[in-house]
Design an enzyme around this catalytic site. Structure first.
Site, PDB file in Angstrom:
ATOM      1  CB  SER A 208      -0.874   0.124   1.348  1.00  0.00           C
ATOM      2  OG  SER A 208      -0.014   0.305   2.332  1.00  0.00           O
ATOM      3  CE  LYS A 209      -2.031   5.851  -4.020  1.00  0.00           C
ATOM      4  NZ  LYS A 209      -2.980   6.892  -4.370  1.00  0.00           N
TER       5      LYS A 209
END
Length: 512
Positions: free
Chosen positions: A265-266
């Site tokens: 994920s970011k």
RNA sequence: GGUCCGUUCGUCUAGGGGUUAGGACGCAUCCCUUUCACGGAUGAAACACGGGUUCGAUUCCCGUACGGACUACCA
């Protein structure tokens, strides 16, 4: 006769594009080019609340850097624009209303509180999956339950409403995926998804289907996170009567965190010591910068090659592919099914391969750039020499300068460990003699020349060169290890080498 | 919880009813090298488990376990 291949990459501008999205874009690009089709970029900005200024340009810059430039996009529109969903707003309501007219969708007036109350009621009643569906919709406030007059009145009075799709009660929805084969889902597990939000914007589901149809998309290649909603999309194609031109689906395996579990994920950003974004992203509200592959020193062709192999392989042992070779070799059939852990070590290896394949002239600007940041102006000639000397030893362009900055900056200190182990009377004797010979040297000073001269000096002094070699390196570079010393001597020239040796002899008196 | 998807060396993967289960990254050892790297060679390292089907299953089927995604008026 088959249609022209048209695929799209459809990110939403809610922040920096993350590396998984880049891979999705790449696969779309490769597929399009393989079949001489078109690669389209569509900005899915239907969520006004999450819109982040700058994200669009970030997406464009990232794709440009990697050379996966769209054939049609907001910046070079084709015939089916606009390419931002916010600019296509009027279309969506029209299509949603056509579904309402056909009895396949309906108005719903329930407030957020009412929806929450419904979910709580269902949960209390031990309903396993509380949702707005074929059963519960009859207890809610919508155009299915309310008298026709009241619905008209509410609409006329400007009361907020959404339009929901009417999912059939009992129906097996079949969906073909090019990677996973046939997937069957029962409609009873689907809910009456919102198609039009109360702010007049469509949801992803509606906008996606309408736009893909209007833009003539033939293949939808997207992340696996969309697989659960794909049956809804199939249903929508049917409701609109577009089944005959419904695109083929291919749901890509997810990119996973290298440690632990879950999809990359970011937030993983710099937590794991490597970037998850293609280029640097500055968060305007926090002022923090998330690092990108470009700024970390990854070459675009290396990152592209690495990304292509995350979930795909050509079926043979080749690993190094140019973009053109990837296009030639790519096929959806060879995309794997299982999630892929992101292994930065492999990315680094790819970078090394591409770095070494570059010519010294190509690499020289990188060296000059690093030097300049360090406060030094160096000639193209020196930069090329440094590139030649170091490109085989490093992983990133910036390391070439780090590996060899002593060429430009004469050492003032000497590695103490090496001093204590290698600095001795023999070394001083050879170096003293060598520096004198260098002073009187005339002619072209090549690496072999430097070596011959050093060898003859040591021999004349009756000392084995191998015993003092590290001390020689130390005196000129200040370090105990590094690139080929004689090549370094050739770059420095005899006078500079002699000068440095004298400085070392003065700075490093022998302990008695 | 429910629905869906998945599972070959630590990682990326090839393969596919009978193979010494192949390659790459990483790791280790050796060679090369008057250093460190590069390069070369070698090595350790995998079919999640249990049932079937079959003469034979890592491969096909079913189950279990484990992992993942989704489950918003976000995409």
């Amino acid at each position: 006769m088959s249609r022209e291949v048209r695929v799209r990459f459809a990110p939403s501008p809610t922040g920096p594009l993350h590396i998984g999205g880049v891979r999705t874009a790449l696969y779309n690009y490769l597929f399009a080019k393989k079949y001489q089709g078109k690669f389209i970029l569509r900005i899915e900005d239907t969520d006004q609340a999450r819109y982040v200024p700058g994200a669009e340009m970030y997406i464009k810059d990232s794709l440009d850097w990697l050379g996966i430039t769209p054939d049609e996009s907001p910046w070079n529109p084709g015939a089916v624009g606009p390419y931002r969903q916010s600019e296509r707003k009027p279309d969506y309501m029209k299509y949603a209303l056509s579904l309402v007219e056909k009895g396949l969708a309906y108005y719903a007036f329930d407030t957020a509180e009412e929806l929450e109350a419904m979910r709580e009621r269902l949960t209390a009643a031990r309903v396993v999956q509380p949702q707005y569906n074929s059963i519960t919709r009859m207890q809610m406030k919508n155009s299915l339950t309310l008298p026709e007059d009241e619905v008209k009145e509410r609409l006329a009075s400007g009361e907020p409403y959404v339009i929901r799709v009417k999912i059939p009660r009992k129906e097996e929805v079949r969906l073909h995926d090019q990677i996973r084969g046939w997937v069957m889902v029962h409609s009873s597990t689907l809910d009456d998804k919102v198609l039009m939000k109360s702010d007049g914007m469509p949801t992803y589901h509606l906008a996606n289907i309408v736009d893909d149809h209007l833009m003539g998309i033939t293949h939808v290649i997207r992340g696996e996170e969309w697989l659960p909603s794909a049956p809804l999309h199939v249903l929508l194609y049917r409701y609109f009567g577009w089944e005959d031109t419904m695109p083929e689906f291919a749901h890509l395996p997810l990119l996973l965190k290298p440690d632990g579990n879950g999809k990359l994920s970011k937030r993983d950003g710099d937590r794991l010591g490597f970037p998850v974004f293609p280029i640097d992203w500055k968060n305007e509200t926090t002022g923090e910068t998330a690092s990108g592959f470009r700024e970390q020193g990854y070459l675009p062709e290396a990152l592209l090659n690495f990304l292509a192999f995350l979930g795909w392989n050509p079926g043979d042992d080749r690993e190094l592919f140019t973009k053109e070779e990837l296009i030639e070799a790519f096929s959806i059939e060879r995309i794997g099914k299982a999630g892929t852990k992101f292994d930065i070590a492999k990315a680094k290896w790819y970078n090394e391969q591409y770095l070494r394949a570059k010519s010294d002239a190509e690499l020289a600007p990188y060296v000059q750039g690093s030097a300049e940041k360090d406060g030094f102006q160096i000639s193209g000639e020196t930069a090329e020499a440094i590139a030649a000397l170091t490109k085989g030893r490093v992983s990133f362009p910036a390391e070439m300068w780090q590996e060899s900055r002593f060429i430009v900056i004469a050492p003032e200190k000497f590695d103490e460990q090496v001093v204590s182990k290698k600095w001795n009377a023999d070394a001083v004797q050879v170096l003293s003699a060598y520096q004198e010979k260098l002073d009187s040297f005339e002619g072209q000073f090549y690496a072999v020349t430097a070596k011959l001269l050093l060898e003859s000096t040591a021999e004349a002094e009756g000392i084995k060169l191998g015993k003092v070699m590290q001390a020689v390196r130390l005196s000129v570079t200040g370090l105990g290890a590094g690139p080929d010393l004689m090549e370094i001597f050739a770059i420095l020239g005899p006078q500079e080498v002699a000068r440095r040796i004298r400085f070392a002899l003065e700075s490093l008196p022998l302990a008695q």
